[in-house]
Structure formats: structure tokens, C-alpha cells
Design a protein around this motif. Structure first.
Motif, PDB file in Angstrom:
ATOM      1  N   ALA A  40       0.748  -0.942   0.134  1.00  0.00           N
ATOM      2  CA  ALA A  40      -0.265  -0.178  -0.011  1.00  0.00           C
ATOM      3  C   ALA A  40       1.206   1.085  -0.296  1.00  0.00           C
ATOM      4  CB  ALA A  40      -0.849   0.138   1.066  1.00  0.00           C
ATOM      5  N   VAL A  41       1.831   1.249   0.771  1.00  0.00           N
ATOM      6  CA  VAL A  41       2.869   2.148   0.528  1.00  0.00           C
ATOM      7  C   VAL A  41       3.636   3.226  -0.741  1.00  0.00           C
ATOM      8  CG1 VAL A  41       4.579   3.372   2.402  1.00  0.00           C
ATOM      9  CG2 VAL A  41       3.010   1.907   3.310  1.00  0.00           C
ATOM     10  N   LEU A  42       4.151   1.494  -1.103  1.00  0.00           N
ATOM     11  CA  LEU A  42       5.078   1.297  -2.316  1.00  0.00           C
ATOM     12  C   LEU A  42       3.958   2.336  -3.203  1.00  0.00           C
ATOM     13  CD1 LEU A  42       7.358   0.954  -4.409  1.00  0.00           C
ATOM     14  CD2 LEU A  42       6.728  -0.779  -4.472  1.00  0.00           C
ATOM     15  N   TRP A  43       2.243   1.753  -3.422  1.00  0.00           N
ATOM     16  CA  TRP A  43       1.817   2.367  -4.130  1.00  0.00           C
ATOM     17  C   TRP A  43       0.931   3.687  -4.406  1.00  0.00           C
ATOM     18  CZ3 TRP A  43      -2.884  -2.162  -5.270  1.00  0.00           C
ATOM     19  CH2 TRP A  43      -3.469  -1.618  -6.747  1.00  0.00           C
ATOM     20  N   ILE A  44       0.865   3.608  -3.199  1.00  0.00           N
ATOM     21  CA  ILE A  44       1.002   5.154  -2.965  1.00  0.00           C
ATOM     22  C   ILE A  44       2.047   6.172  -3.736  1.00  0.00           C
ATOM     23  CG2 ILE A  44       0.574   7.256  -1.626  1.00  0.00           C
ATOM     24  CD1 ILE A  44      -0.718   5.185   0.719  1.00  0.00           C
ATOM     25  N   VAL A  45       3.415   5.949  -3.201  1.00  0.00           N
ATOM     26  CA  VAL A  45       4.437   6.385  -3.474  1.00  0.00           C
ATOM     27  C   VAL A  45       4.866   6.139  -5.135  1.00  0.00           C
ATOM     28  CG1 VAL A  45       7.015   6.489  -3.431  1.00  0.00           C
ATOM     29  CG2 VAL A  45       5.707   5.515  -1.699  1.00  0.00           C
ATOM     30  N   ASN A  46       4.399   5.278  -5.629  1.00  0.00           N
ATOM     31  CA  ASN A  46       4.059   5.012  -7.443  1.00  0.00           C
ATOM     32  C   ASN A  46       3.308   6.701  -7.643  1.00  0.00           C
ATOM     33  OD1 ASN A  46       4.394   3.967 -10.087  1.00  0.00           O
ATOM     34  ND2 ASN A  46       2.320   3.514  -8.721  1.00  0.00           N
ATOM     35  N   GLU A  47       2.019   6.324  -6.829  1.00  0.00           N
ATOM     36  CA  GLU A  47       0.991   7.592  -7.633  1.00  0.00           C
ATOM     37  C   GLU A  47       1.685   8.704  -7.568  1.00  0.00           C
ATOM     38  OE1 GLU A  47      -2.217   6.216  -8.744  1.00  0.00           O
ATOM     39  OE2 GLU A  47      -0.898   4.523  -8.625  1.00  0.00           O
ATOM     40  N   VAL A  48       2.239   9.511  -6.280  1.00  0.00           N
ATOM     41  CA  VAL A  48       2.498  10.362  -6.343  1.00  0.00           C
ATOM     42  C   VAL A  48       4.463  10.519  -7.404  1.00  0.00           C
ATOM     43  CG1 VAL A  48       4.252  11.612  -4.904  1.00  0.00           C
ATOM     44  CG2 VAL A  48       2.253  10.305  -3.982  1.00  0.00           C
ATOM     45  N   VAL A  49       5.021   9.731  -7.319  1.00  0.00           N
ATOM     46  CA  VAL A  49       5.860  10.418  -8.031  1.00  0.00           C
ATOM     47  C   VAL A  49       5.170  10.288  -9.876  1.00  0.00           C
ATOM     48  CG1 VAL A  49       8.051   9.386  -6.705  1.00  0.00           C
ATOM     49  CG2 VAL A  49       7.363   8.020  -8.760  1.00  0.00           C
ATOM     50  N   ASN A  50       4.465   9.225 -10.062  1.00  0.00           N
ATOM     51  CA  ASN A  50       4.013  10.003 -11.258  1.00  0.00           C
ATOM     52  C   ASN A  50       2.583   9.845 -11.498  1.00  0.00           C
ATOM     53  OD1 ASN A  50       6.011   7.403 -13.011  1.00  0.00           O
ATOM     54  ND2 ASN A  50       4.541   6.110 -11.374  1.00  0.00           N
ATOM     55  N   ARG A  51       2.630  11.183 -10.591  1.00  0.00           N
ATOM     56  CA  ARG A  51       1.759  11.871 -11.285  1.00  0.00           C
ATOM     57  C   ARG A  51       1.119  12.618 -12.098  1.00  0.00           C
ATOM     58  NH1 ARG A  51       4.623  14.357  -8.126  1.00  0.00           N
ATOM     59  NH2 ARG A  51       5.622  16.481  -8.600  1.00  0.00           N
ATOM     60  N   LYS A  52       2.467  12.688 -13.220  1.00  0.00           N
ATOM     61  CA  LYS A  52       2.503  13.944 -14.522  1.00  0.00           C
ATOM     62  C   LYS A  52       1.334  12.707 -15.360  1.00  0.00           C
ATOM     63  CE  LYS A  52       6.055  17.246 -13.541  1.00  0.00           C
ATOM     64  NZ  LYS A  52       6.906  17.709 -14.119  1.00  0.00           N
ATOM     65  N   LEU A  53       1.388  10.975 -15.075  1.00  0.00           N
ATOM     66  CA  LEU A  53       1.438  10.510 -15.886  1.00  0.00           C
ATOM     67  C   LEU A  53      -0.392   9.716 -15.395  1.00  0.00           C
ATOM     68  CD1 LEU A  53       4.323   8.267 -16.737  1.00  0.00           C
ATOM     69  CD2 LEU A  53       3.189  10.664 -18.129  1.00  0.00           C
ATOM     70  N   LEU A  54      -1.170  10.510 -14.366  1.00  0.00           N
ATOM     71  CA  LEU A  54      -1.708   9.502 -13.880  1.00  0.00           C
ATOM     72  C   LEU A  54      -3.117   9.970 -15.308  1.00  0.00           C
ATOM     73  CD1 LEU A  54      -2.245  10.771 -10.256  1.00  0.00           C
ATOM     74  CD2 LEU A  54      -1.547   8.205 -10.919  1.00  0.00           C
ATOM     75  N   HIS A  55      -3.256  11.305 -15.949  1.00  0.00           N
ATOM     76  CA  HIS A  55      -4.790  11.276 -16.860  1.00  0.00           C
ATOM     77  C   HIS A  55      -4.048  10.830 -18.027  1.00  0.00           C
ATOM     78  CE1 HIS A  55      -6.682  12.861 -13.922  1.00  0.00           C
ATOM     79  NE2 HIS A  55      -5.467  14.130 -13.240  1.00  0.00           N
ATOM     80  N   ALA A  56      -3.092   9.730 -18.565  1.00  0.00           N
ATOM     81  CA  ALA A  56      -2.450   9.560 -19.075  1.00  0.00           C
ATOM     82  C   ALA A  56      -2.986   8.206 -19.934  1.00  0.00           C
ATOM     83  CB  ALA A  56      -0.820   9.247 -19.692  1.00  0.00           C
ATOM     84  N   ASP A  57      -3.396   7.622 -20.825  1.00  0.00           N
ATOM     85  CA  ASP A  57      -3.279   6.320 -21.792  1.00  0.00           C
ATOM     86  C   ASP A  57      -2.135   5.643 -20.848  1.00  0.00           C
ATOM     87  OD1 ASP A  57      -5.891   7.050 -22.011  1.00  0.00           O
ATOM     88  OD2 ASP A  57      -5.780   7.828 -24.263  1.00  0.00           O
ATOM     89  N   VAL A  58      -1.079   6.195 -21.129  1.00  0.00           N
ATOM     90  CA  VAL A  58       0.030   4.718 -20.780  1.00  0.00           C
ATOM     91  C   VAL A  58      -0.128   3.907 -19.581  1.00  0.00           C
ATOM     92  CG1 VAL A  58       1.024   6.626 -22.341  1.00  0.00           C
ATOM     93  CG2 VAL A  58       1.668   6.885 -20.323  1.00  0.00           C
ATOM     94  N   MET A  59      -0.506   4.391 -19.006  1.00  0.00           N
ATOM     95  CA  MET A  59      -0.497   4.472 -17.530  1.00  0.00           C
ATOM     96  C   MET A  59      -1.109   3.273 -17.218  1.00  0.00           C
ATOM     97  SD  MET A  59       1.469   6.080 -14.675  1.00  0.00           S
ATOM     98  CE  MET A  59       0.399   5.614 -13.497  1.00  0.00           C
ATOM     99  N   THR A  60      -2.398   2.774 -18.500  1.00  0.00           N
ATOM    100  CA  THR A  60      -2.773   1.643 -18.353  1.00  0.00           C
ATOM    101  C   THR A  60      -2.630   0.250 -20.103  1.00  0.00           C
ATOM    102  OG1 THR A  60      -4.681   2.504 -19.895  1.00  0.00           O
ATOM    103  CG2 THR A  60      -5.094   2.337 -17.793  1.00  0.00           C
ATOM    104  N   GLN A  61      -0.921   1.361 -20.183  1.00  0.00           N
ATOM    105  CA  GLN A  61      -0.833   0.226 -20.430  1.00  0.00           C
ATOM    106  C   GLN A  61       0.776  -0.048 -20.681  1.00  0.00           C
ATOM    107  OE1 GLN A  61      -0.160   3.382 -24.334  1.00  0.00           O
ATOM    108  NE2 GLN A  61      -1.792   3.107 -24.553  1.00  0.00           N
ATOM    109  N   ARG A  62       0.782  -0.215 -19.291  1.00  0.00           N
ATOM    110  CA  ARG A  62       1.884  -1.273 -18.877  1.00  0.00           C
ATOM    111  C   ARG A  62       1.888  -2.477 -19.167  1.00  0.00           C
ATOM    112  NH1 ARG A  62       3.409   2.286 -13.849  1.00  0.00           N
ATOM    113  NH2 ARG A  62       3.608   4.361 -14.851  1.00  0.00           N
ATOM    114  N   ARG A  63       2.870  -3.214 -19.662  1.00  0.00           N
ATOM    115  CA  ARG A  63       2.470  -4.526 -19.608  1.00  0.00           C
ATOM    116  C   ARG A  63       3.665  -5.656 -17.788  1.00  0.00           C
ATOM    117  NH1 ARG A  63       3.646  -3.231 -24.882  1.00  0.00           N
ATOM    118  NH2 ARG A  63       5.722  -3.850 -24.624  1.00  0.00           N
ATOM    119  N   VAL A  64       3.066  -6.841 -17.920  1.00  0.00           N
ATOM    120  CA  VAL A  64       4.081  -7.385 -16.524  1.00  0.00           C
ATOM    121  C   VAL A  64       4.139  -8.680 -17.256  1.00  0.00           C
ATOM    122  CG1 VAL A  64       3.495  -8.644 -14.960  1.00  0.00           C
ATOM    123  CG2 VAL A  64       1.648  -6.581 -14.372  1.00  0.00           C
TER     124      VAL A  64
END
Length: 450
Positions: free
Chosen positions: A284-308
Motif C-alpha cells: 500500500a505504501v509503495l503504491w501510494i509512492v508510485n502514484e505520487v511520483v507518477n502523478r504527471k502520467l495519472l491522466h495519460a493512457d500510457v498508465m494503463t498500457q504497462r505490461r507485466v
């Protein structure tokens, strides 16, 4: 019915041990054995309950008339859920650590590993791979570590012969590193969750044996390599499409993810809550940090294109289902009373815990390290906290998985990735692992029992 349930488990173990021949997925076999075993158990529930839980069942009835429905309700609530809970703790922990790895990998936090491996000196590359794998697997599960390192290694070394050697080193390091801590391998996690071992005592007892079992075959395999490695240095992956993190942000995320996993034993000691809750808290903490440091991409479509990576995702999901199936299958056999009878027969003839470690290693070399360890844990659940029995079983089953390759999920991943023959693996790798494992076992004997 007890004989039928035991026979199902034995047949499942045979299919698991021969997966490399039959090509029947061991996770499917384990799930089948676990589900069918409990269905058969509940069909004859009255007999089993009255022989194993008579007093508890009487309290459950509270004076009511015993019926088939009451027996089934008692089994479902007071017996079955106990094993589901134990298995779910392990599965949720693995799920949390897999997601942590996914987040870190998506943000390029493991790119530094490729930088460390940028050398043409074969021995230096060998030990770099071995040390990095050993350290990572002590914090993550060994299969995830193995698949990640094999993927990195495969993209750098075009020579298949050398990949076979480096891949074998990765498997050895992952299994030995995973056995060193209670969070690096499902076996240690089961022992820790059940309250059989404490994290610090477990790691300190296995430190020297695991180091020896890892270092000896790694050094030996290094003698098979030429002076210069056949390496292709590819450019670092372009990260502009999925992350714009600088090096300090990546280091921050790496510290939160890996450092958080180090804190889980302390979290468990302080709160006494299940370790999987600590892993979820770190996630949960790591997820929050991820959202904060990637905040500029939150509204970009590329955020949903990451592949595992599919190989990583499939492998870990398969391992989680396998763990669930094995724990349920061995649990239902324990509830029939068969495990107690087997333990009485074995303990009457074998008194040394050192011998149990050797037997566990021999069985896990052809069966599977987790299935072997769970069988021995279920045989003798009465051993005390930090008893030497738990440590010998954990060490023996983990090291035994290195002997033939297919005795561990990590080794099986290597065999499938490089299409290795078991004969080649045993001749060139397994014998070296046997020498290192026995040396570690001797050190363990004198440091724990003497």
C-alpha cells in the motif's frame, strides 16, 4: 476412505515428481488432490470427526441432535477453514510480493542490475549474478527472483552453453537465498506463520549452511567458463513511455519496496498479526509512492498500457495455486489421522533430526521442495519453537531441490526456459550441489546439534 485419500495424495506426488515427463502441470495436480480429498473427507465426516475431534464436536452440538448436516457444518467451519486460512496467508503474501516486484520493475528500479552485469570477465559476471540473486531471493520469493534474473541474463548472453551455466547459478543462488530467511521461500513462511520458528533465530541458524551450499557449487561452476564471456550489451530500455522517474525516485521506490519487506519480521513481532498483512501494508505504501511520483502520467493512457512480463505473471500465479493445493491436500490427510500413524512408525526407528534433513533432501530432489517440506512439517507438528527439526527440514528440502533441477519451481523454470536435459543438469550441476549441500549439512550438524 482414509486409504483412498492417502492414495490420492501419493498419486499426486508421483505426478508432481514426473511433471517433466508427463507434462501435467503440478499446480493442476495439487489443486485436484486438495479439492477431491476434502470432498471425500466430508462424505465420511462423522467417522473422521468422532475419531479425531469427538470432544470439540460435542461442544459444537451444545446438546443438539447430531445429524449429517451438523457434521458437515462443523467440518466446514471448524476444520476446513483452518487449513484454508493457513494456505491463504501464504498465497496473499506471495501475491503482495509479486505486485511489489511488478511496481518496481515497471518503474525501472531493477535496471541497475543490468549495469552491474556489464562486464566481459566471465568470473566477475558469474559472481555478480550469484550475489545479486542471493540477496534478492532472501527478500522476495525464489521463483520471482529466478524468472527475473533469467530474463535479464537471457537478453545479455547469446551463447546457450554459457546461459546453461549462468542459469544454473541463478537457480542455486535463488534457492539458497530463499532458504536463508522466513520470507524468501514458502517453506520458511509456513514455519514462521505457524509459530514454529522466529525470524532471527531461523536465519542465524541457516546462515553458514546456506552460504556454503551456495558458494561451493557456484565456485565450481565458474571453473567451467572461459576467461571472457560471450556477452551482448543492449541499450538500456527506454522508459519514457511508462515512467519519467529519475534515479533518486527509483532508489526511493526500491528502498520502500525492499526495505519494507525487511521490516515485516519486526511488524509481526510487534503486532503478532499475520506477516501477509505486513506485506500488504508495504504494498500500500509503495503504491501510494508510485502514484505520487507518477502523478504527471495519472491522466495519460500510457498508465494503463504497462505490461507485466507474462512468464513472471504466469509462473507466480501457478506457484500460488500450487501452494494452496498442496497445503489443502496434506491438510486433509492429516485430518484422517494417517500422518500421526506414519510419524509414530518413523520416530520409533529414526531419532536424529540430522537424518530427517538428509531424507528430506533426498525426497525433494525427485518430488518438490515445498511438497516435501509440508509433508515433514505435518508429520511432526509438536516440535517446539526453533526446534532443530524445522531447520533441518527447511534446509534439506531447499538444497535437495537443486540436485536434479525439477525438484524446485526455480529449477523447473530454468529447465523450461533453456530446454535442459535432466541428465546434463545432474552431471554438471547436481553433483556439485550435492557436495556443497552436504558440507553445509555437516556445518549445520556441528553448529546446531553439538
Amino acid at each position: 476412505m482414509t486409504l483412498i485419500i492417502v492414495a490420492i495424495l501419493v498419486i499426486a506426488f508421483v505426478l508432481i515428481a514426473t511433471e517433466n515427463v508427463t507434462n501435467i502441470n503440478k499446480a493442476a495436480v495439487a489443486i485436484f488432490a486438495g479439492t477431491v480429498g476434502w470432498v471425500l473427507y466430508i462424505c465420511f465426516g462423522t467417522d473422521f470427526v468422532m475419531s479425531q475431534h469427538a470432544s470439540d464436536y460435542t461442544d459444537f452440538l451444545a446438546g443438539a441432535v447430531p445429524t449429517s448436516t451438523a457434521v458437515k457444518q462443523y467440518i466446514a467451519r471448524d476444520i476446513f477453514l483452518k487449513y484454508v486460512g493457513r494456505a491463504s496467508e501464504i498465497v496473499l503474501f506471495l501475491l503482495a510480493t509479486m505486485t511489489i516486484v511488478e511496481i518496481l520493475d515497471n518503474n525501472g528500479c531493477f535496471d541497475f542490475i543490468r549495469q552491474l552485469m556489464r562486464t566481459r570477465k566471465s568470473k566477475k559476471m558469474l559472481w555478480t549474478i550469484a550475489i545479486v540473486t542471493f540477496l534478492i531471493s532472501a527478500n522476495l520469493d525464489n521463483l520471482t527472483t529466478t524468472v527475473m534474473m533469467l530474463t535479464i541474463m537471457h537478453g545479455m548472453i547469446p551463447n546457450r552453453r554459457q546461459r546453461m551455466i549462468y542459469g544454473s547459478v541463478i537457480v542455486i543462488a535463488a534457492n539458497c537465498g530463499g532458504a536463508l530467511t522466513v520470507i524468501g521461500d514458502p517453506t520458511g513462511l509456513v514455519l514462521w506463520n505457524a509459530g514454529f520458528v522466529s525470524a532471527t533465530n531461523f536465519s542465524m541458524s541457516l546462515f553458514l549452511p546456506c552460504i556454503i551450499a551456495w558458494a561451493v557449487p557456484t565456485w565450481w561452476l565458474g571453473l567451467c567458463l572461459p576467461e571472457r564471456a560471450d556477452v551482448e550489451f543492449s541499450t538500456m530500455p527506454y522508459r519514457g513511455d511508462d515512467t519519467r522517474l529519475n534515479i533518486w525516485q527509483r532508489l526511493l521506490m526500491l528502498f520502500v519496496g525492499i526495505g519494507g519487506l525487511w521490516f515485516i519480521p519486526s511488524f509481526h513481532n510487534i503486532t503478532k498479526l499475520s506477516p501477509f498483512l505486513g506485506a500488504l501494508c508495504v504494498l500500500a505504501v509503495l503504491w501510494i509512492v508510485n502514484e505520487v511520483v507518477n502523478r504527471k502520467l495519472l491522466h495519460a493512457d500510457v498508465m494503463t498500457q504497462r505490461r507485466v512480463p507474462r512468464v513472471l505473471q504466469y509462473g507466480v500465479i501457478q506457484m500460488m495455486l500450487y501452494v494452496m493445493g498442496i497445503m489443502l491436500a496434506i491438510g486433509v490427510v492429516s485430518e484422517t489421522g494417517a500422518m500421526q500413524w506414519v510419524w509414530q512408525e518413523i520416530s520409533a526407528n529414526i531419532q536424529s533430526t540430522w537424518a530427517f534433513g538428509i531424507i528430506a533432501g533426498a525426497i525433494s530432489s525427485v518430488l518438490d521442495d515445498f511438497a516435501t517440506a509440508m509433508s515433514f512439517i505435518s508429520l511432526n507438528p509438536s516440535a517446539g519453537l526453533n526446534d532443530s527439526y524445522w531447520k533441518f527440514i527447511a534446509y534439506g528440502s531447499a538444497i535437495g531441490g537443486n540436485l536434479l533441477g525439477f525438484g524446485s519451481m526455480s529449477g523447473l523454470a530454468l529447465i523450461k526456459a533453456e530446454r535442459l536435459h535432466v541428465g546434463w543438469y545432474f552431471k554438471n550441476v547436481g553433483l556439485k550441489c550435492l557436495v556443497g549441500g552436504m558440507l553445509g549439512l555437516i556445518v549445520m550438524y556441528f553448529t546446531i546439534l553439538k
